[in-house]
Motif scaffolding. Structure first.
Motif, short mmCIF file in Angstrom:
data_model
loop_
_atom_site.label_atom_id
_atom_site.label_comp_id
_atom_site.label_asym_id
_atom_site.label_seq_id
_atom_site.Cartn_x
_atom_site.Cartn_y
_atom_site.Cartn_z
N VAL A 1 4.54 -24.68 -86.89
CA VAL A 1 3.83 -23.45 -87.21
C VAL A 1 4.31 -22.27 -86.38
CG1 VAL A 1 1.78 -24.67 -87.98
CG2 VAL A 1 1.96 -23.95 -85.59
N GLY A 2 5.29 -22.50 -85.53
CA GLY A 2 5.84 -21.40 -84.78
C GLY A 2 4.87 -20.71 -83.84
N ARG A 3 4.13 -21.48 -83.11
CA ARG A 3 3.17 -20.92 -82.15
C ARG A 3 3.93 -20.33 -80.97
NH1 ARG A 3 -0.64 -25.13 -81.82
NH2 ARG A 3 0.89 -26.19 -80.50
N ALA A 4 3.78 -19.03 -80.77
CA ALA A 4 4.56 -18.34 -79.74
C ALA A 4 4.30 -18.89 -78.34
CB ALA A 4 4.25 -16.84 -79.78
N ALA A 5 3.10 -19.38 -78.10
CA ALA A 5 2.77 -19.90 -76.77
C ALA A 5 3.58 -21.13 -76.41
CB ALA A 5 1.28 -20.21 -76.71
N ASP A 6 4.14 -21.81 -77.40
CA ASP A 6 4.97 -22.98 -77.13
C ASP A 6 6.36 -22.63 -76.62
OD1 ASP A 6 3.65 -24.79 -79.99
OD2 ASP A 6 2.98 -24.75 -77.90
N PHE A 7 6.73 -21.37 -76.77
CA PHE A 7 8.06 -20.93 -76.40
C PHE A 7 8.03 -20.23 -75.05
CE2 PHE A 7 10.36 -21.74 -80.34
CZ PHE A 7 9.32 -21.96 -81.22
N GLY A 8 8.81 -20.76 -74.11
CA GLY A 8 8.74 -20.24 -72.76
C GLY A 8 9.89 -19.36 -72.34
N SER A 9 10.95 -19.35 -73.11
CA SER A 9 12.11 -18.54 -72.78
C SER A 9 12.47 -17.67 -73.97
CB SER A 9 13.31 -19.42 -72.41
OG SER A 9 13.02 -20.22 -71.29
N TRP A 10 12.76 -16.41 -73.70
CA TRP A 10 13.03 -15.43 -74.75
C TRP A 10 14.26 -14.62 -74.42
CZ3 TRP A 10 9.62 -15.02 -78.95
CH2 TRP A 10 8.44 -15.78 -78.83
N GLY A 11 14.98 -14.24 -75.47
CA GLY A 11 16.08 -13.33 -75.29
C GLY A 11 15.60 -11.89 -75.25
N GLN A 12 16.56 -10.98 -75.14
CA GLN A 12 16.21 -9.56 -75.04
C GLN A 12 16.01 -8.91 -76.40
OE1 GLN A 12 19.25 -10.68 -75.02
NE2 GLN A 12 20.35 -9.29 -76.41
N GLY A 13 16.42 -9.60 -77.44
CA GLY A 13 16.23 -9.10 -78.80
C GLY A 13 17.44 -8.36 -79.34
N THR A 14 17.54 -8.35 -80.66
CA THR A 14 18.58 -7.59 -81.34
C THR A 14 17.93 -6.85 -82.51
OG1 THR A 14 20.79 -7.73 -82.35
CG2 THR A 14 19.27 -9.54 -82.83
N GLN A 15 18.29 -5.59 -82.65
CA GLN A 15 17.64 -4.74 -83.65
C GLN A 15 18.26 -4.95 -85.02
OE1 GLN A 15 15.04 -2.25 -83.30
NE2 GLN A 15 15.16 -2.34 -85.55
N ALA B 1 14.11 -17.72 -79.13
CA ALA B 1 13.23 -18.32 -78.13
C ALA B 1 13.43 -19.82 -78.07
CB ALA B 1 11.78 -17.99 -78.44
N SER B 2 13.18 -20.36 -76.90
CA SER B 2 13.29 -21.80 -76.67
C SER B 2 11.92 -22.34 -76.26
CB SER B 2 14.31 -22.07 -75.57
OG SER B 2 14.34 -23.44 -75.23
N VAL B 3 11.59 -23.52 -76.77
CA VAL B 3 10.30 -24.09 -76.40
C VAL B 3 10.28 -24.48 -74.93
CG1 VAL B 3 9.80 -24.91 -78.73
CG2 VAL B 3 10.99 -26.42 -77.12
N ARG B 4 9.09 -24.67 -74.40
CA ARG B 4 8.92 -24.98 -72.98
C ARG B 4 9.26 -26.43 -72.66
NH1 ARG B 4 5.62 -20.96 -70.76
NH2 ARG B 4 4.56 -19.68 -72.31
N THR B 5 9.03 -27.31 -73.63
CA THR B 5 9.07 -28.75 -73.37
C THR B 5 10.17 -29.41 -74.20
OG1 THR B 5 6.68 -28.70 -73.03
CG2 THR B 5 7.69 -30.85 -73.36
N PRO B 6 11.00 -30.25 -73.60
CA PRO B 6 12.02 -30.95 -74.38
C PRO B 6 11.40 -31.92 -75.37
CG PRO B 6 11.95 -31.78 -72.13
CD PRO B 6 11.07 -30.58 -72.16
N TYR B 7 12.12 -32.17 -76.43
CA TYR B 7 11.71 -33.13 -77.47
C TYR B 7 10.36 -32.76 -78.07
CZ TYR B 7 15.32 -35.76 -75.02
OH TYR B 7 16.48 -36.13 -74.42
N TYR B 8 10.09 -31.48 -78.17
CA TYR B 8 8.85 -30.99 -78.75
C TYR B 8 9.17 -30.06 -79.90
CZ TYR B 8 4.52 -28.38 -79.38
OH TYR B 8 3.40 -27.80 -79.93
N TYR B 9 8.43 -30.26 -81.00
CA TYR B 9 8.62 -29.37 -82.15
C TYR B 9 7.27 -29.03 -82.75
CZ TYR B 9 10.21 -27.42 -86.55
OH TYR B 9 10.43 -26.57 -87.59
#
Length: 127
Positions: free
Chosen positions: A108-122, A97-105
């Motif tokens: 705590v890994g809050r999922a709401a901060d991440f706006g783009s997601w891959g399809q996943g790998t098992q 996943a990639s965060v929504r905002t540049p230069y932001y970190y």
């Protein structure tokens, strides 16, 4: 919008290793922090690891510290997750996943901060 494609999952015995890869395209990669999450059957998605946009800061869930290593290659628009000493409880679909905002970190890994997601790998770990 960035496109993320994960690879590298598979079936492995407990104690084994895997290296997951996430290839990014579609926008500037070098200014966005990245993360890995996972979701096991019947469970909620959980944070695994995160890395800042330059790669200088990393954070991990307590359950994976010492076994997982996140890294990135900004020249190749890729983020990696090295997984060692796999355990059956690591079985899950792993998402990049990639965060929504540049230069932001966020450490705590809050999922709401991440706006783009891959399809996943098992990833499946047998005991």
């Amino acid at each position: 919008q960035v496109q993320l494609v994960e690879s590298g999952g598979g079936l492995v015995q407990a104690g084994g290793s895997l290296r997951l890869s996430c290839a990014a395209s579609g926008r500037t990669f070098t200014t966005y922090s990245m993360g890995w999450f996972r979701q096991a059957p019947g469970k909620e998605r959980e944070f695994v690891a995160a890395i800042s946009w330059k790669g200088g800061i990393t954070d991990y869930a307590d359950s994976v510290k010492g076994r997982f290593t996140i890294s990135r290659d900004n020249a190749k628009n890729t983020v990696l997750l090295q997984i060692n000493n796999l355990k059956p409880e690591d079985t899950a679909v792993y998402y990049c996943a990639s965060v929504r905002t540049p230069y932001y970190y966020n450490n705590v890994g809050r999922a709401a901060d991440f706006g783009s997601w891959g399809q996943g790998t098992q990833v499946t770990v047998s005991s």
